[in-house]
Design an enzyme around this catalytic site. Structure first.
Site, PDB file in Angstrom:
ATOM      1  N   SER A 164       1.044  -1.301   0.157  1.00  0.00           N
ATOM      2  CA  SER A 164      -0.048   0.052  -0.006  1.00  0.00           C
ATOM      3  C   SER A 164       0.906   1.318   0.090  1.00  0.00           C
ATOM      4  CB  SER A 164      -0.853  -0.119   1.254  1.00  0.00           C
ATOM      5  OG  SER A 164      -1.833   1.098   1.030  1.00  0.00           O
ATOM      6  N   HIS A 191      -2.590  -1.281  -3.572  1.00  0.00           N
ATOM      7  CA  HIS A 191      -3.629  -0.205  -3.511  1.00  0.00           C
ATOM      8  C   HIS A 191      -3.310   1.062  -4.278  1.00  0.00           C
ATOM      9  CE1 HIS A 191      -4.444  -1.944   1.039  1.00  0.00           C
ATOM     10  NE2 HIS A 191      -4.624  -2.704   0.127  1.00  0.00           N
ATOM     11  N   ASP A 288      -4.758  -4.855   6.142  1.00  0.00           N
ATOM     12  CA  ASP A 288      -4.770  -5.805   4.988  1.00  0.00           C
ATOM     13  C   ASP A 288      -3.673  -6.546   4.742  1.00  0.00           C
ATOM     14  OD1 ASP A 288      -6.309  -6.923   2.855  1.00  0.00           O
ATOM     15  OD2 ASP A 288      -5.575  -5.139   1.476  1.00  0.00           O
TER      16      ASP A 288
END
Length: 347
Positions: A164, A191, A288
């Site tokens: 991310s 992401h 996540d």
């Protein structure tokens, strides 16, 4: 309170962004209309975070980012339009040191930004917490080739990568140094907004010996190929046979407030892939990937995580490590070697 510098050549956009941030509890300590003015402002106000436009006169966001990272490293959030040109420029700025990107809905002069106030404030706060110097200018240690007399790579390995905030450069570094002879199938979840993931895949393809593309619904890959999860779509492994895997894309409910989610891809791969499986979680905020790492470990796969010192944001690796299911925690420059080592077998 987080202190921000807002950089945009549009007076309207500077005002809109400043108002959104102030209303969200961020103190806007300065604004600048181009990159050159931003350099002066960074010295004057020393912000915790900068929102940076891409296309500006005199000095654009790419040049400004490079200069700021050289002279006074500061976390930078690129605020760009959802266009191919801006996507390319934003990824280049991230290569120069920007931490993350926020896509302006509706174009360069966005009248729709106020409808995304919470997301923008959250992105600014997330980037403000990042270490702008972590993981940059890293020389990856290349994986040692297998000794012809003692070891070789296992057949049909699959590599899962999840990242991310601060991830694009790290992912690119790993792919650039990943040995072609290991013949991985690679699934990447970064992401990132839609429209950006296609250009990100192109950059990875150019940097790597692997054939990297953006995933489409029903995409199939074999050894030496990789897929980047498309922005705003979960990517699930739906089938695996004879060293080839198939993915499906969907827009089911966001997980951990994100789509694509690392957990969706990792858990589906753990369920379907019957050959050697390796997962690595990289820099980013949130949890996540933790459940996905647990699933990979339970399926007999190898699990790796980036260490805190080289992570711009240590949230994702830390949450995964806390599960007790991570085999090794390493600086970014040692990850490729560890990935390759995980599928070596003694002969």
């Amino acid at each position: 309170m987080t202190e921000a510098l807002v950089v945009d050549d549009s007076h309207f956009m500077r005002t809109v962004i400043s108002d959104i941030l102030e209303d969200g509890g961020v103190d806007v300590v300065g604004t600048a209309e181009n990159g050159a003015r931003a350099l002066d402002a960074v010295t004057d106000v020393q912000p915790d975070v900068i929102t940076m436009d891409v296309e500006m006169p005199e000095m654009d966001g790419i040049e400004a980012t490079a200069e700021i990272m050289r002279e006074q490293p500061t976390p930078i959030l690129m605020v760009s339009a959802l266009t191919t040109e801006d996507a390319d420029a934003t990824l280049e700025a991230m290569e120069k040191g920007a931490i993350d990107t926020f896509a302006k809905p509706g174009g360069t002069i966005s009248t729709e930004l106020s409808g995304h106030s919470e997301e923008l404030v959250a992105a600014v706060e997330r980037v403000a917490s990042a270490d702008p110097t972590a993981g940059h200018d890293v020389e990856m240690e290349p994986a040692s080739p297998p000794d012809a007399t003692t070891s070789e790579y296992a057949d049909n390995p699959t590599l899962l990568i999840g990242a991310s905030t601060g991830g694009p450069n790290v992912v690119e570094s790993i792919l650039a140094s990943l040995p072609a002879e290991a013949d991985f199938r690679v699934l990447i979840v970064q992401h990132m907004p839609d429209q950006f993931t296609s250009r990100f895949a192109d950059r990875l393809d150019a940097a790597s010996q692997y054939d990297i593309t953006e995933a489409e619904d029903g995409s199939r890959i074999g050894g030496g190929e990789g897929l980047v999860a498309r922005g705003d779509y979960h990517m699930r492994v739906s089938g695996y046979s004879n060293g080839r895997l198939r993915v499906r894309l969907d827009q089911s409910e966001r997980l951990h407030s994100v789509r694509p989610a690392i957990d969706v891809t990792f858990k589906s791969a753990a369920e379907r892939v019957t050959d050697p499986l390796v997962s690595v979680v990289l820099t980013g905020m949130g949890s996540d990937g933790a459940d996905g790492v647990r699933a990979v470990k339970d399926a007999g796969g190898a699990t790796l995580a980036q260490n805190e010192a080289t992570s711009a944001v240590f949230g994702i690796p830390e949450r995964a490590i806390e599960t007790g299911c991570v085999d090794d925690v390493l600086p970014v420059d040692q990850l490729t070697e560890a990935i390759a080592d995980s599928i070596r077998r003694t002969t």
